[in-house]
Design a protein around this motif. Structure first.
Motif, PDB file in Angstrom:
ATOM      1  N   VAL A  10       0.854  -1.187   0.000  1.00  0.00           N
ATOM      2  CA  VAL A  10       0.000   0.000   0.000  1.00  0.00           C
ATOM      3  C   VAL A  10       0.889   1.236   0.000  1.00  0.00           C
ATOM      4  O   VAL A  10       1.840   1.329   0.784  1.00  0.00           O
ATOM      5  CB  VAL A  10      -0.937  -0.017   1.227  1.00  0.00           C
ATOM      6  N   LYS A  11       0.567   2.165  -0.880  1.00  0.00           N
ATOM      7  CA  LYS A  11       1.356   3.396  -0.995  1.00  0.00           C
ATOM      8  C   LYS A  11       1.336   4.153   0.335  1.00  0.00           C
ATOM      9  O   LYS A  11       0.289   4.240   0.997  1.00  0.00           O
ATOM     10  CB  LYS A  11       0.798   4.289  -2.093  1.00  0.00           C
ATOM     11  N   ALA A  12       2.485   4.692   0.698  1.00  0.00           N
ATOM     12  CA  ALA A  12       2.584   5.490   1.928  1.00  0.00           C
ATOM     13  C   ALA A  12       1.554   6.613   1.882  1.00  0.00           C
ATOM     14  O   ALA A  12       1.368   7.254   0.850  1.00  0.00           O
ATOM     15  CB  ALA A  12       3.991   6.057   2.068  1.00  0.00           C
ATOM     16  N   GLY A  13       0.864   6.805   2.991  1.00  0.00           N
ATOM     17  CA  GLY A  13      -0.170   7.829   3.083  1.00  0.00           C
ATOM     18  C   GLY A  13      -1.554   7.331   2.721  1.00  0.00           C
ATOM     19  O   GLY A  13      -2.539   8.042   2.926  1.00  0.00           O
ATOM     20  N   GLN A  14      -1.653   6.112   2.193  1.00  0.00           N
ATOM     21  CA  GLN A  14      -2.947   5.549   1.783  1.00  0.00           C
ATOM     22  C   GLN A  14      -3.438   4.451   2.737  1.00  0.00           C
ATOM     23  O   GLN A  14      -4.442   3.798   2.463  1.00  0.00           O
ATOM     24  CB  GLN A  14      -2.839   4.974   0.363  1.00  0.00           C
ATOM     25  N   GLU A  15      -2.759   4.303   3.853  1.00  0.00           N
ATOM     26  CA  GLU A  15      -3.095   3.227   4.782  1.00  0.00           C
ATOM     27  C   GLU A  15      -4.523   3.342   5.324  1.00  0.00           C
ATOM     28  O   GLU A  15      -5.251   2.343   5.363  1.00  0.00           O
ATOM     29  CB  GLU A  15      -2.087   3.190   5.950  1.00  0.00           C
ATOM     30  N   GLU A  16      -4.921   4.532   5.735  1.00  0.00           N
ATOM     31  CA  GLU A  16      -6.274   4.694   6.288  1.00  0.00           C
ATOM     32  C   GLU A  16      -7.332   4.381   5.252  1.00  0.00           C
ATOM     33  O   GLU A  16      -8.334   3.721   5.555  1.00  0.00           O
ATOM     34  CB  GLU A  16      -6.476   6.118   6.823  1.00  0.00           C
ATOM     35  N   ALA A  17      -7.140   4.842   4.029  1.00  0.00           N
ATOM     36  CA  ALA A  17      -8.097   4.575   2.951  1.00  0.00           C
ATOM     37  C   ALA A  17      -8.164   3.077   2.649  1.00  0.00           C
ATOM     38  O   ALA A  17      -9.251   2.519   2.458  1.00  0.00           O
ATOM     39  CB  ALA A  17      -7.722   5.365   1.696  1.00  0.00           C
ATOM     40  N   PHE A  18      -7.009   2.422   2.599  1.00  0.00           N
ATOM     41  CA  PHE A  18      -6.960   0.981   2.358  1.00  0.00           C
ATOM     42  C   PHE A  18      -7.718   0.233   3.453  1.00  0.00           C
ATOM     43  O   PHE A  18      -8.550  -0.645   3.166  1.00  0.00           O
ATOM     44  CB  PHE A  18      -5.501   0.524   2.290  1.00  0.00           C
ATOM     45  N   GLU A  19      -7.454   0.563   4.696  1.00  0.00           N
ATOM     46  CA  GLU A  19      -8.127  -0.105   5.811  1.00  0.00           C
ATOM     47  C   GLU A  19      -9.629   0.149   5.784  1.00  0.00           C
ATOM     48  O   GLU A  19     -10.428  -0.750   6.084  1.00  0.00           O
ATOM     49  CB  GLU A  19      -7.522   0.344   7.134  1.00  0.00           C
ATOM     50  N   ALA A  20     -10.041   1.354   5.409  1.00  0.00           N
ATOM     51  CA  ALA A  20     -11.470   1.679   5.338  1.00  0.00           C
ATOM     52  C   ALA A  20     -12.177   0.823   4.294  1.00  0.00           C
ATOM     53  O   ALA A  20     -13.313   0.377   4.519  1.00  0.00           O
ATOM     54  CB  ALA A  20     -11.657   3.160   5.037  1.00  0.00           C
ATOM     55  N   VAL A  21     -11.517   0.575   3.169  1.00  0.00           N
ATOM     56  CA  VAL A  21     -12.096  -0.291   2.140  1.00  0.00           C
ATOM     57  C   VAL A  21     -12.369  -1.670   2.718  1.00  0.00           C
ATOM     58  O   VAL A  21     -13.454  -2.234   2.550  1.00  0.00           O
ATOM     59  CB  VAL A  21     -11.165  -0.389   0.907  1.00  0.00           C
ATOM     60  N   TRP A  22     -11.408  -2.226   3.422  1.00  0.00           N
ATOM     61  CA  TRP A  22     -11.556  -3.569   3.979  1.00  0.00           C
ATOM     62  C   TRP A  22     -12.571  -3.617   5.110  1.00  0.00           C
ATOM     63  O   TRP A  22     -13.331  -4.572   5.219  1.00  0.00           O
ATOM     64  CB  TRP A  22     -10.203  -4.098   4.450  1.00  0.00           C
ATOM     65  N   LYS A  23     -12.574  -2.589   5.956  1.00  0.00           N
ATOM     66  CA  LYS A  23     -13.526  -2.567   7.076  1.00  0.00           C
ATOM     67  C   LYS A  23     -14.955  -2.378   6.593  1.00  0.00           C
ATOM     68  O   LYS A  23     -15.897  -2.829   7.238  1.00  0.00           O
ATOM     69  CB  LYS A  23     -13.152  -1.459   8.055  1.00  0.00           C
ATOM     70  N   GLY A  24     -15.128  -1.719   5.439  1.00  0.00           N
ATOM     71  CA  GLY A  24     -16.455  -1.409   4.943  1.00  0.00           C
ATOM     72  C   GLY A  24     -17.049  -2.428   3.986  1.00  0.00           C
ATOM     73  O   GLY A  24     -18.211  -2.327   3.628  1.00  0.00           O
ATOM     74  N   ARG A  25     -16.273  -3.416   3.572  1.00  0.00           N
ATOM     75  CA  ARG A  25     -16.803  -4.349   2.575  1.00  0.00           C
ATOM     76  C   ARG A  25     -17.502  -5.530   3.226  1.00  0.00           C
ATOM     77  O   ARG A  25     -17.153  -5.963   4.328  1.00  0.00           O
ATOM     78  CB  ARG A  25     -15.711  -4.801   1.623  1.00  0.00           C
ATOM     79  N   ASP A  26     -18.502  -6.047   2.537  1.00  0.00           N
ATOM     80  CA  ASP A  26     -19.237  -7.220   2.989  1.00  0.00           C
ATOM     81  C   ASP A  26     -18.699  -8.419   2.224  1.00  0.00           C
ATOM     82  O   ASP A  26     -19.053  -8.637   1.073  1.00  0.00           O
ATOM     83  CB  ASP A  26     -20.727  -7.036   2.732  1.00  0.00           C
ATOM     84  N   SER A  27     -17.820  -9.189   2.830  1.00  0.00           N
ATOM     85  CA  SER A  27     -17.154 -10.289   2.135  1.00  0.00           C
ATOM     86  C   SER A  27     -18.054 -11.512   1.969  1.00  0.00           C
ATOM     87  O   SER A  27     -17.838 -12.315   1.073  1.00  0.00           O
ATOM     88  CB  SER A  27     -15.899 -10.709   2.898  1.00  0.00           C
ATOM     89  N   ARG A  28     -19.010 -11.683   2.862  1.00  0.00           N
ATOM     90  CA  ARG A  28     -19.907 -12.838   2.877  1.00  0.00           C
ATOM     91  C   ARG A  28     -19.151 -14.150   3.075  1.00  0.00           C
ATOM     92  O   ARG A  28     -19.661 -15.225   2.764  1.00  0.00           O
ATOM     93  CB  ARG A  28     -20.773 -12.850   1.618  1.00  0.00           C
TER      94      ARG A  28
END
Length: 104
Positions: A10-28
């Motif tokens: 993950v590009k430096a400075g994009q960690e929060e955005a990356f984590e938000a994507v994973w926390k917000g997705r419904d993987s089922r």
């Protein structure tokens, strides 16, 4: 037991955005036969490369259960928007799969 991991740079400075994507997705994942557990792991930052290493980590009863997940509608839905986040990554994810040799 089968462990499936995807490693992400993950590009430096994009960690929060990356984590938000994973926390917000419904993987089922919990709907799938053989699914045991999921973790998103954060590694060390590499300032020279300008990245932070992450790994998604799922545990399955068997390789066959994992492969069934990759062919499922749940998988397609969980990964539907994956391409829209390419700007977060320094290259594509790297898949690694492991069969358990020993364990409790």
């Amino acid at each position: 037991m089968f462990v499936a991991m995807n490693r992400f740079k993950v590009k430096a400075g994009q960690e929060e955005a990356f984590e938000a994507v994973w926390k917000g997705r419904d993987s089922r994942l919990d709907e799938m036969k053989g699914f045991k557990t999921f973790h998103l792991l954060k590694g060390a930052a590499d300032e020279d490369e300008g990245i932070t290493l992450y790994a998604s980590h799922t545990v399955w009863e068997s390789r066959e259960d994992f492969l069934a997940w990759t062919r499922s509608e749940q998988f397609r839905e969980a990964h539907r928007n994956a391409g829209s986040n390419k700007d977060l990554y320094a290259g594509p994810p790297r898949f690694e799969g492991f069969e358990a040799v020993t364990g409790a």
